[in-house]
Design a protein around this motif. Structure first.
Motif, PDB file in Angstrom:
ATOM      1  N   UNK A 169       0.868  -1.157  -0.043  1.00  0.00           N
ATOM      2  CA  UNK A 169      -0.159  -0.108   0.055  1.00  0.00           C
ATOM      3  C   UNK A 169       0.901   1.466  -0.112  1.00  0.00           C
ATOM      4  N   UNK A 170       2.000   1.432   0.726  1.00  0.00           N
ATOM      5  CA  UNK A 170       2.823   2.212   0.845  1.00  0.00           C
ATOM      6  C   UNK A 170       3.662   2.465  -0.427  1.00  0.00           C
ATOM      7  N   UNK A 171       3.838   1.629  -1.226  1.00  0.00           N
ATOM      8  CA  UNK A 171       4.578   1.721  -2.461  1.00  0.00           C
ATOM      9  C   UNK A 171       3.736   2.055  -3.624  1.00  0.00           C
ATOM     10  N   UNK A 172       2.515   1.730  -3.643  1.00  0.00           N
ATOM     11  CA  UNK A 172       1.595   2.077  -4.823  1.00  0.00           C
ATOM     12  C   UNK A 172       0.706   3.120  -4.536  1.00  0.00           C
ATOM     13  N   UNK A 173      -0.060   2.872  -3.251  1.00  0.00           N
ATOM     14  CA  UNK A 173      -1.135   3.986  -3.273  1.00  0.00           C
ATOM     15  C   UNK A 173      -0.690   5.346  -2.995  1.00  0.00           C
ATOM     16  N   UNK A 174       0.559   5.308  -1.941  1.00  0.00           N
ATOM     17  CA  UNK A 174       1.293   6.598  -1.169  1.00  0.00           C
ATOM     18  C   UNK A 174       2.266   6.966  -2.200  1.00  0.00           C
ATOM     19  N   UNK A 175       2.359   6.385  -3.417  1.00  0.00           N
ATOM     20  CA  UNK A 175       3.584   6.876  -4.745  1.00  0.00           C
ATOM     21  C   UNK A 175       5.047   6.594  -3.872  1.00  0.00           C
ATOM     22  N   UNK A 176       5.263   5.861  -2.984  1.00  0.00           N
ATOM     23  CA  UNK A 176       6.566   5.717  -2.498  1.00  0.00           C
ATOM     24  C   UNK A 176       7.481   5.000  -3.627  1.00  0.00           C
ATOM     25  N   UNK A 177       6.821   4.174  -4.415  1.00  0.00           N
ATOM     26  CA  UNK A 177       7.497   3.739  -5.557  1.00  0.00           C
ATOM     27  C   UNK A 177       8.174   4.715  -6.449  1.00  0.00           C
ATOM     28  N   UNK A 178       7.356   5.641  -6.678  1.00  0.00           N
ATOM     29  CA  UNK A 178       7.850   6.852  -7.673  1.00  0.00           C
ATOM     30  C   UNK A 178       8.993   7.463  -7.131  1.00  0.00           C
ATOM     31  N   UNK A 179       8.694   7.963  -6.058  1.00  0.00           N
ATOM     32  CA  UNK A 179       9.685   8.449  -5.248  1.00  0.00           C
ATOM     33  C   UNK A 179      10.830   7.857  -5.020  1.00  0.00           C
ATOM     34  N   UNK A 180      10.748   6.669  -4.826  1.00  0.00           N
ATOM     35  CA  UNK A 180      12.082   5.573  -4.822  1.00  0.00           C
ATOM     36  C   UNK A 180      12.918   5.626  -6.059  1.00  0.00           C
ATOM     37  N   UNK A 181      12.241   5.507  -7.104  1.00  0.00           N
ATOM     38  CA  UNK A 181      12.598   5.569  -8.502  1.00  0.00           C
ATOM     39  C   UNK A 181      13.545   6.836  -8.824  1.00  0.00           C
ATOM     40  N   UNK A 182      12.910   7.931  -8.346  1.00  0.00           N
ATOM     41  CA  UNK A 182      13.312   9.222  -8.457  1.00  0.00           C
ATOM     42  C   UNK A 182      14.610   9.289  -8.052  1.00  0.00           C
ATOM     43  N   UNK A 183      14.691   8.860  -6.530  1.00  0.00           N
ATOM     44  CA  UNK A 183      15.919   8.998  -5.790  1.00  0.00           C
ATOM     45  C   UNK A 183      17.058   8.073  -6.222  1.00  0.00           C
ATOM     46  N   UNK A 184      16.690   7.078  -6.637  1.00  0.00           N
ATOM     47  CA  UNK A 184      17.730   5.986  -7.377  1.00  0.00           C
ATOM     48  C   UNK A 184      18.230   6.671  -8.607  1.00  0.00           C
ATOM     49  N   UNK A 185      17.617   7.419  -9.468  1.00  0.00           N
ATOM     50  CA  UNK A 185      18.232   7.997 -10.394  1.00  0.00           C
ATOM     51  C   UNK A 185      19.068   9.020 -10.206  1.00  0.00           C
ATOM     52  N   UNK A 186      18.572   9.998  -9.247  1.00  0.00           N
ATOM     53  CA  UNK A 186      19.323  11.212  -8.835  1.00  0.00           C
ATOM     54  C   UNK A 186      20.733  10.912  -8.085  1.00  0.00           C
ATOM     55  N   UNK A 187      20.467   9.873  -7.089  1.00  0.00           N
ATOM     56  CA  UNK A 187      21.696   9.410  -6.268  1.00  0.00           C
ATOM     57  C   UNK A 187      22.734   8.787  -7.181  1.00  0.00           C
ATOM     58  N   UNK A 188      22.130   7.865  -7.912  1.00  0.00           N
ATOM     59  CA  UNK A 188      23.065   6.997  -8.882  1.00  0.00           C
ATOM     60  C   UNK A 188      23.817   8.010  -9.738  1.00  0.00           C
TER      61      UNK A 188
END
Length: 315
Positions: A97-116
């Motif tokens: 629920x946190x990954x999909x409905x709370x958009x944590x998945x999108x924020x996670x991928x954005x962070x991986x892109x920027x930090x990487x």
């Protein structure tokens, strides 16, 4: 003159009949009163004290992590009724629920892109600058080095306002590449400072042999010196990863686009959007998802981190 006869030379007396001469009595000092005994007892006390402090520190660090993991597997009711108890059943649906409905998945991928991207740029530019400062002599070398050192002591909060207008004038606000460039500039001072000291500990004979064999400075750096500096690179890379992954102030000021928010912004948005109706189980699940990459990276590279931190002292 004749010497007096020894007992063994007297008639009827053999060596077996001779009585052994007892050594003079020696006053023995109890071991605890000797300097060696005092040092040993003090060392044991210090060892017990240091281990006790380490155990207390480990509990202070691990208990909040374990509590967050347990809370992420409970319902909201269980979090408030039995905050320290184990969950009755494991509710992994909180994580989904946190990954999909709370958009944590999108924020996670954005962070991986920027930090990487920013981590790769920081390590590449920082290692090149540190190698030049450690191995070459040129006018202004010390001034450049102390500029990097001074950048470590400069509070980033003082640069937010001018940095915002610079990014705005260059059309870099609310963009991934603009945030990546800021992260690189933010992490370079510590990277250069750390790697400059590390490159000075490496032997110069290997680089000189490569140059004699006809290798260029660029080839010597990338194929000879960088592999030798692997422990230091991993150590400073871990520190940069932690700082950039947990960065909140810079993206809050320079990245206000909701579709491009990073994980720290997403967690704050999740907590603020709940208002009086809190989805605490999903919030704890988001916290755990944000912690897992950091813990995983450190567990995998913990030996390299220790080797890099002690390399300079073991020279």
């Amino acid at each position: 003159m004749t010497s007096p006869a020894q007992p063994s030379e007297l008639p009827g007396v053999t060596k077996d009949d001779e009585a052994p001469i007892a050594p003079p009595p020696v006053d023995r000092i109890p071991p605890r009163h000797t300097p060696e005994g005092r040092i040993s007892s003090e060392g044991k006390v210090l060892n017990v004290f240091s281990h006790g402090m380490l155990i207390i520190w480990a509990l202070l660090v691990t208990m909040p992590l374990l509590w967050a993991v347990m809370s992420s597997l409970k319902t909201d009711e269980q979090i408030f009724t039995s905050p320290w108890g184990l969950p009755d059943t494991l509710h992994f649906d909180n994580w989904s629920r946190a990954w999909s409905k709370s958009n944590i998945g999108d924020f996670f991928l954005n962070t991986v892109l920027v930090v990487g991207c920013s981590l790769i740029g920081t390590m590449l530019l920082g290692s090149m600058a540190a190698y030049v400062l450690a191995r070459f002599e040129f006018p202004g070398k010390r001034a450049i080095y102390f500029m990097f050192v001074g950048g470590m002591s400069f509070p980033i909060i003082l640069a937010l306002v001018p940095l915002f207008f610079v990014m705005k004038n260059m059309s870099l606000l609310n963009t991934f590449h603009g945030l990546i460039l800021v992260y690189i500039a933010y992490s370079l001072p510590f990277t250069v400072f750390f790697l400059t000291s590390f490159f000075k500990t490496l032997p110069t004979s290997v680089a000189e042999a490569a140059l004699i064999d006809g290798a260029s400075q660029t080839r010597t750096f990338f194929q000879v010196m960088l592999p030798m500096a692997k422990p230091g690179l991993i150590s400073v890379g871990i520190f940069n990863f932690l700082g950039q992954w947990n960065q909140y102030m810079l993206p809050t000021v320079l990245n206000t686009d909701e579709d491009k928010r990073v994980l720290t912004q997403g967690l704050v948005q999740l907590a603020a959007s709940q208002q009086y109706k809190g989805d605490w189980s999903a919030l704890f699940a988001g916290l755990v998802l944000a912690m897992l990459p950091v813990l995983g990276v450190y567990i995998v590279f913990q030996r390299q981190v220790q080797a890099g931190l002690t390399a300079g002292a073991l020279k």
